[in-house]
Scaffold this active site. Structure first.
Site, PDB file in Angstrom:
ATOM      1  N   HIS A  65      -4.776   5.548   3.461  1.00  0.00           N
ATOM      2  CA  HIS A  65      -4.300   5.484   2.079  1.00  0.00           C
ATOM      3  C   HIS A  65      -5.516   5.662   1.177  1.00  0.00           C
ATOM      4  O   HIS A  65      -6.381   4.786   1.118  1.00  0.00           O
ATOM      5  CB  HIS A  65      -3.632   4.116   1.844  1.00  0.00           C
TER       6      HIS A  65
ATOM      7  N   ASN B 166      -2.794   3.064  11.071  1.00  0.00           N
ATOM      8  CA  ASN B 166      -3.436   3.080   9.752  1.00  0.00           C
ATOM      9  C   ASN B 166      -4.814   2.408   9.893  1.00  0.00           C
ATOM     10  O   ASN B 166      -4.904   1.248  10.312  1.00  0.00           O
ATOM     11  CB  ASN B 166      -2.544   2.310   8.766  1.00  0.00           C
TER      12      ASN B 166
ATOM     13  N   ARG C 129     -10.788   1.400  -2.834  1.00  0.00           N
ATOM     14  CA  ARG C 129     -11.255   0.096  -2.345  1.00  0.00           C
ATOM     15  C   ARG C 129     -11.567   0.115  -0.850  1.00  0.00           C
ATOM     16  O   ARG C 129     -12.340  -0.692  -0.378  1.00  0.00           O
ATOM     17  CB  ARG C 129     -10.230  -0.993  -2.648  1.00  0.00           C
TER      18      ARG C 129
ATOM     19  N   HIS D 141      -8.045  -0.736   7.162  1.00  0.00           N
ATOM     20  CA  HIS D 141      -8.764  -2.013   7.270  1.00  0.00           C
ATOM     21  C   HIS D 141     -10.156  -1.858   7.882  1.00  0.00           C
ATOM     22  O   HIS D 141     -11.026  -2.685   7.654  1.00  0.00           O
ATOM     23  CB  HIS D 141      -7.960  -3.004   8.118  1.00  0.00           C
TER      24      HIS D 141
ATOM     25  N   ARG E  18      -6.665   5.246  -2.058  1.00  0.00           N
ATOM     26  CA  ARG E  18      -6.221   4.569  -3.282  1.00  0.00           C
ATOM     27  C   ARG E  18      -7.038   5.049  -4.471  1.00  0.00           C
ATOM     28  O   ARG E  18      -8.196   5.441  -4.324  1.00  0.00           O
ATOM     29  CB  ARG E  18      -6.367   3.051  -3.130  1.00  0.00           C
TER      30      ARG E  18
ATOM     31  N   GLU F 143      10.079   6.850   4.988  1.00  0.00           N
ATOM     32  CA  GLU F 143       9.471   5.707   5.677  1.00  0.00           C
ATOM     33  C   GLU F 143      10.128   4.456   5.110  1.00  0.00           C
ATOM     34  O   GLU F 143       9.967   4.138   3.924  1.00  0.00           O
ATOM     35  CB  GLU F 143       7.955   5.655   5.482  1.00  0.00           C
TER      36      GLU F 143
ATOM     37  N   HIS G 200       5.026  -1.332   7.411  1.00  0.00           N
ATOM     38  CA  HIS G 200       4.589  -2.429   6.558  1.00  0.00           C
ATOM     39  C   HIS G 200       4.950  -3.770   7.191  1.00  0.00           C
ATOM     40  O   HIS G 200       6.126  -4.078   7.346  1.00  0.00           O
ATOM     41  CB  HIS G 200       5.147  -2.364   5.129  1.00  0.00           C
TER      42      HIS G 200
ATOM     43  N   GLU H 291      -1.498   8.730   2.927  1.00  0.00           N
ATOM     44  CA  GLU H 291      -0.658   7.886   2.077  1.00  0.00           C
ATOM     45  C   GLU H 291      -1.261   7.914   0.686  1.00  0.00           C
ATOM     46  O   GLU H 291      -2.478   7.773   0.543  1.00  0.00           O
ATOM     47  CB  GLU H 291      -0.760   6.471   2.643  1.00  0.00           C
TER      48      GLU H 291
ATOM     49  N   THR I 260      -1.850  -5.161  -1.173  1.00  0.00           N
ATOM     50  CA  THR I 260      -1.415  -4.013  -0.377  1.00  0.00           C
ATOM     51  C   THR I 260      -0.158  -3.471  -1.065  1.00  0.00           C
ATOM     52  O   THR I 260       0.294  -4.038  -2.055  1.00  0.00           O
ATOM     53  CB  THR I 260      -1.139  -4.422   1.092  1.00  0.00           C
ATOM     54  N   THR I 261       0.390  -2.361  -0.541  1.00  0.00           N
ATOM     55  CA  THR I 261       1.562  -1.763  -1.170  1.00  0.00           C
ATOM     56  C   THR I 261       2.691  -2.783  -1.268  1.00  0.00           C
ATOM     57  O   THR I 261       3.072  -3.389  -0.278  1.00  0.00           O
ATOM     58  CB  THR I 261       2.035  -0.549  -0.335  1.00  0.00           C
TER      59      THR I 261
HETATM   60  N1  PXP Z   1       3.227   2.155   5.599  1.00  0.00           N
HETATM   61  C1  PXP Z   1       2.890   2.134   4.295  1.00  0.00           C
HETATM   62  C2  PXP Z   1       3.577   3.079   3.384  1.00  0.00           C
HETATM   63  C3  PXP Z   1       1.879   1.273   3.816  1.00  0.00           C
HETATM   64  O1  PXP Z   1       1.548   1.274   2.518  1.00  0.00           O
HETATM   65  C4  PXP Z   1       1.203   0.443   4.738  1.00  0.00           C
HETATM   66  C5  PXP Z   1       0.080  -0.422   4.266  1.00  0.00           C
HETATM   67  O2  PXP Z   1      -1.025   0.374   3.974  1.00  0.00           O
HETATM   68  C6  PXP Z   1       1.594   0.503   6.085  1.00  0.00           C
HETATM   69  C7  PXP Z   1       2.621   1.343   6.486  1.00  0.00           C
HETATM   70  C8  PXP Z   1       0.943  -0.362   7.128  1.00  0.00           C
HETATM   71  O3  PXP Z   1       1.253  -1.687   6.871  1.00  0.00           O
HETATM   72  P1  PXP Z   1       0.541  -2.829   7.714  1.00  0.00           P
HETATM   73  O4  PXP Z   1      -0.932  -2.723   7.403  1.00  0.00           O
HETATM   74  O5  PXP Z   1       1.159  -4.078   7.209  1.00  0.00           O
HETATM   75  O6  PXP Z   1       0.838  -2.547   9.158  1.00  0.00           O
END
Ligand code: PXP
Length: 238
Positions: free
Chosen positions: A43, A7, A49, A10, A45, A151, A191, A70, A100-101
């Site tokens: 993601h 992902n 952001r 960031h 959003r 997931e 996550h 996402e 975050t989620t």
């Molecule tokens: N999976 C989902 C559904 C998420 O919302 C996130 C955060 O954006 C992640 C995975 C990745 O989480 P992390 O950034 O904590 O590795």
């Protein structure tokens, strides 16, 4: 082999801090793929952001592995997904105030609305993953909704403060992964997965793919800093 999807949200967060062009999550995605990542996750959003519409558009054209969008199942973002057609979508809950989620999507409460959206995505040839808590009732509903993947939300496990709490959460994930697979859906997890707790999670054989953002990007900042400083010192001194 268990897959790793990176992902890159960031990377966009750092870029948005200056509203500039760098660092580009598209470049980060390419580097992650060159390093062996089997998927790229972003993601989009509602408040934009971090990831911007342009990022998803360019990634759709450049990702060589699998682009997983996402998203919250809101009218605007659903329309964007249907227009861009990423390889798959992962439906998540979204609150404006959250960092975050937080927690999985409650697919029981939203079953009727989700059924329509999932049908649209399937008709457009996209695989659908539902980000849910490790709860048998949620998993059975995901199955009824014809989700291709579940997931499993690993955040509660990752944040457990005591060894016993962590063990309990781990057992919950093991059972959830087994049930998901038994029902014929693919098992993803994500996550809060980091370089320590992956040693536990990798033992769950049913998990086909980990979706990881924060831990990998945070580490990249630190392990890459040495070279970045050296390069600037070299430039300053001609
Ligand atoms: N999976 C989902 C559904 C998420 O919302 C996130 C955060 O954006 C992640 C995975 C990745 O989480 P992390 O950034 O904590 O590795």
């Amino acid at each position: 082999m268990t897959r790793l999807a990176i992902n890159v949200d960031h990377v966009a967060t750092v870029r948005q801090a200056r509203l500039g062009a760098e660092p580009d999550p598209v470049t980060a995605a390419a580097i992650a793929e060159l390093a062996g990542a089997q998927g790229i996750v972003v993601h989009l959003r509602e408040d934009r952001r971090h990831i911007q519409d342009r990022d998803v558009e360019v990634l759709k054209r450049t990702v060589k592995t699998r682009l997983n969008l996402e998203m919250a199942a809101t009218r605007e973002i659903v329309q964007i997904a249907l227009k861009l057609v990423p390889d798959m979508v992962t439906l998540v809950p979204e609150k404006r105030q959250e960092l975050t989620t937080e927690g999985g999507l409650d697919v029981i409460v939203h079953e009727d609305a989700l059924a329509g959206v999932i049908k649209l995505f399937h008709e457009a040839d996209m695989a659908v993953s539902l980000f849910i808590n490790a709860d048998p009732k949620q998993i059975k509903t995901a199955h009824r909704l014809h989700a291709d993947f579940v997931e499993l939300h690993t955040g509660t496990f990752a944040e457990a403060k005591t060894f016993t709490a962590r063990q309990d959460e781990f057992e919950r994930l093991v059972d959830a992964a087994k049930l998901t697979k038994k029902l014929g859906m693919g098992v993803h997890a994500g996550h809060g997965v980091d370089y320590r707790n992956i040693l536990w999670l990798r033992e769950i054989e049913e998990i086909e793919e980990f979706s990881i953002g924060h831990a990998v990007i945070a580490r990249a900042v630190l392990v890459g800093l040495d070279q970045a400083v050296r390069e600037m010192i070299a430039l300053i001194n001609k």
